[in-house]
Design a protein around this motif. Structure first.
Motif, mmCIF file in Angstrom:
data_model
loop_
_atom_site.group_PDB
_atom_site.id
_atom_site.type_symbol
_atom_site.label_atom_id
_atom_site.label_comp_id
_atom_site.label_asym_id
_atom_site.label_seq_id
_atom_site.Cartn_x
_atom_site.Cartn_y
_atom_site.Cartn_z
ATOM 1 N N LEU A 74 0.823 -1.204 0.000
ATOM 2 C CA LEU A 74 0.000 0.000 0.000
ATOM 3 C C LEU A 74 0.863 1.263 0.000
ATOM 4 C CD1 LEU A 74 -2.852 -1.073 2.451
ATOM 5 C CD2 LEU A 74 -2.979 -0.862 -0.043
ATOM 6 N N GLU A 75 1.969 1.218 0.738
ATOM 7 C CA GLU A 75 2.881 2.364 0.745
ATOM 8 C C GLU A 75 3.469 2.597 -0.640
ATOM 9 O OE1 GLU A 75 5.664 1.260 3.766
ATOM 10 O OE2 GLU A 75 4.350 1.888 5.405
ATOM 11 N N VAL A 76 3.841 1.530 -1.316
ATOM 12 C CA VAL A 76 4.390 1.648 -2.672
ATOM 13 C C VAL A 76 3.323 2.206 -3.615
ATOM 14 C CG1 VAL A 76 5.224 0.329 -4.659
ATOM 15 C CG2 VAL A 76 6.147 -0.134 -2.384
ATOM 16 N N ALA A 77 2.105 1.688 -3.513
ATOM 17 C CA ALA A 77 1.019 2.165 -4.372
ATOM 18 C C ALA A 77 0.747 3.649 -4.139
ATOM 19 C CB ALA A 77 -0.246 1.353 -4.119
ATOM 20 N N GLU A 78 0.802 4.077 -2.882
ATOM 21 C CA GLU A 78 0.577 5.496 -2.577
ATOM 22 C C GLU A 78 1.703 6.361 -3.131
ATOM 23 O OE1 GLU A 78 0.065 5.187 1.625
ATOM 24 O OE2 GLU A 78 -1.981 4.407 1.413
ATOM 25 N N ALA A 79 2.933 5.863 -3.064
ATOM 26 C CA ALA A 79 4.065 6.613 -3.621
ATOM 27 C C ALA A 79 3.906 6.764 -5.130
ATOM 28 C CB ALA A 79 5.382 5.913 -3.286
ATOM 29 N N VAL A 80 3.471 5.709 -5.789
ATOM 30 C CA VAL A 80 3.256 5.764 -7.237
ATOM 31 C C VAL A 80 2.150 6.774 -7.553
ATOM 32 C CG1 VAL A 80 2.426 4.444 -9.225
ATOM 33 C CG2 VAL A 80 4.144 3.456 -7.698
ATOM 34 N N LEU A 87 4.779 13.020 -13.337
ATOM 35 C CA LEU A 87 5.245 12.510 -14.631
ATOM 36 C C LEU A 87 4.484 13.117 -15.793
ATOM 37 C CD1 LEU A 87 5.669 8.757 -13.701
ATOM 38 C CD2 LEU A 87 7.475 10.430 -14.054
ATOM 39 N N HIS A 88 3.214 13.477 -15.563
ATOM 40 C CA HIS A 88 2.376 13.993 -16.638
ATOM 41 C C HIS A 88 2.224 15.507 -16.588
ATOM 42 C CE1 HIS A 88 1.465 9.933 -17.756
ATOM 43 N NE2 HIS A 88 1.097 9.669 -16.526
ATOM 44 N N ASP A 89 2.844 16.114 -15.632
ATOM 45 C CA ASP A 89 2.727 17.553 -15.440
ATOM 46 C C ASP A 89 3.577 18.282 -16.480
ATOM 47 O OD1 ASP A 89 2.599 20.154 -14.524
ATOM 48 O OD2 ASP A 89 2.953 19.618 -12.440
ATOM 49 N N ARG A 94 10.429 21.812 -15.165
ATOM 50 C CA ARG A 94 10.919 22.806 -14.206
ATOM 51 C C ARG A 94 11.670 22.123 -13.075
ATOM 52 N NH1 ARG A 94 6.061 26.467 -12.659
ATOM 53 N NH2 ARG A 94 7.452 26.723 -10.895
ATOM 54 N N THR A 95 12.630 22.801 -12.542
ATOM 55 C CA THR A 95 13.510 22.250 -11.527
ATOM 56 C C THR A 95 12.756 21.777 -10.293
ATOM 57 O OG1 THR A 95 15.266 23.705 -12.289
ATOM 58 C CG2 THR A 95 15.537 22.747 -10.107
ATOM 59 N N ASP A 96 11.791 22.560 -9.788
ATOM 60 C CA ASP A 96 11.103 22.174 -8.559
ATOM 61 C C ASP A 96 10.303 20.892 -8.753
ATOM 62 O OD1 ASP A 96 9.363 23.626 -10.226
ATOM 63 O OD2 ASP A 96 8.087 24.211 -8.552
ATOM 64 N N ALA A 97 9.643 20.727 -9.876
ATOM 65 C CA ALA A 97 8.884 19.510 -10.141
ATOM 66 C C ALA A 97 9.831 18.322 -10.289
ATOM 67 C CB ALA A 97 8.024 19.673 -11.380
ATOM 68 N N ARG A 98 10.943 18.542 -10.962
ATOM 69 C CA ARG A 98 11.931 17.479 -11.126
ATOM 70 C C ARG A 98 12.482 17.050 -9.770
ATOM 71 N NH1 ARG A 98 16.010 19.749 -14.145
ATOM 72 N NH2 ARG A 98 14.440 20.608 -15.499
ATOM 73 N N GLN A 99 12.762 18.017 -8.904
ATOM 74 C CA GLN A 99 13.271 17.700 -7.567
ATOM 75 C C GLN A 99 12.242 16.923 -6.750
ATOM 76 O OE1 GLN A 99 14.350 21.589 -6.188
ATOM 77 N NE2 GLN A 99 16.413 21.459 -7.032
ATOM 78 N N ARG A 100 10.950 17.291 -6.860
ATOM 79 C CA ARG A 100 9.895 16.555 -6.162
ATOM 80 C C ARG A 100 9.831 15.120 -6.669
ATOM 81 N NH1 ARG A 100 5.084 19.956 -7.551
ATOM 82 N NH2 ARG A 100 3.958 18.042 -7.117
ATOM 83 N N LEU A 101 9.965 14.948 -7.969
ATOM 84 C CA LEU A 101 9.939 13.611 -8.549
ATOM 85 C C LEU A 101 11.116 12.786 -8.047
ATOM 86 C CD1 LEU A 101 8.598 11.607 -10.419
ATOM 87 C CD2 LEU A 101 9.844 12.626 -12.319
ATOM 88 N N VAL A 102 12.278 13.372 -7.986
ATOM 89 C CA VAL A 102 13.464 12.676 -7.491
ATOM 90 C C VAL A 102 13.261 12.262 -6.030
ATOM 91 C CG1 VAL A 102 15.892 12.989 -6.856
ATOM 92 C CG2 VAL A 102 15.097 13.669 -9.121
ATOM 93 N N GLU A 104 10.384 11.671 -4.513
ATOM 94 C CA GLU A 104 9.408 10.587 -4.478
ATOM 95 C C GLU A 104 10.045 9.270 -4.922
ATOM 96 O OE1 GLU A 104 6.572 10.467 -3.114
ATOM 97 O OE2 GLU A 104 6.097 12.581 -2.852
ATOM 98 N N LEU A 105 10.882 9.316 -5.956
ATOM 99 C CA LEU A 105 11.553 8.103 -6.417
ATOM 100 C C LEU A 105 12.517 7.577 -5.348
ATOM 101 C CD1 LEU A 105 12.179 9.016 -10.142
ATOM 102 C CD2 LEU A 105 10.701 7.195 -9.278
ATOM 103 N N ASP A 106 13.201 8.476 -4.662
ATOM 104 C CA ASP A 106 14.075 8.063 -3.561
ATOM 105 C C ASP A 106 13.279 7.391 -2.449
ATOM 106 O OD1 ASP A 106 16.327 9.005 -4.861
ATOM 107 O OD2 ASP A 106 16.419 10.890 -3.729
ATOM 108 N N ALA A 107 12.129 7.994 -2.109
ATOM 109 C CA ALA A 107 11.275 7.421 -1.068
ATOM 110 C C ALA A 107 10.769 6.037 -1.487
ATOM 111 C CB ALA A 107 10.108 8.352 -0.772
ATOM 112 N N LEU A 108 10.419 5.897 -2.750
ATOM 113 C CA LEU A 108 9.960 4.608 -3.260
ATOM 114 C C LEU A 108 11.096 3.574 -3.177
ATOM 115 C CD1 LEU A 108 7.797 2.892 -4.587
ATOM 116 C CD2 LEU A 108 8.538 3.795 -6.805
#
Length: 114
Positions: A74-80, A87-89, A94-102, A104-108
């Motif tokens: 469930l934690e993995v599904a929530e992270a996804v 990913l679709h934004d 932009r740097t801030d969105a890319r950093q947020r994605l990074v 989230e991927l680290d947390a996953l």
């Protein structure tokens, strides 16, 4: 909770799911579900929470996943789910969105033990 959505007390939710109310209480203690509460502190479940409980029941009963594994899945599904809009934004470039994605991927990766 939206005022117009259907809400189910624990006994009705348990009956609809074919589960014992004590099982729902256990899942809440483990953090698998977070039902709302009435002013009198009675648990109320939304249809979305019932869907989540159906998934948990399927994973436990049909797939044989233990509750710790269910929690991890469930934690993995929530992270996804959190990553999907990034990913679709259009702003992903932009740097801030890319950093947020990074992040989230680290947390996953941590969730998966990578």
């Amino acid at each position: 909770m939206a005022p117009s959505e259907d809400l189910y007390l624990i006994s009705m939710a348990a009956r609809r799911l074919g589960m014992h109310p004590q099982t729902l209480r256990k899942y809440e203690r483990l953090g698998l579900v977070q039902p709302g509460r009435t002013l009198g502190s009675m648990r109320v479940y939304t249809e979305e929470e019932l869907d989540r409980l159906r998934l948990i029941k399927h994973l436990v009963d049909d797939v044989g996943v233990n509750l710790a594994g269910v929690q991890r899945l469930l934690e993995v599904a929530e992270a996804v789910q959190r990553m999907r809009p990034l990913l679709h934004d259009e702003l992903t470039a932009r740097t801030d969105a890319r950093q947020r994605l990074v992040r989230e991927l680290d947390a996953l990766g941590r969730l998966l033990g990578l």
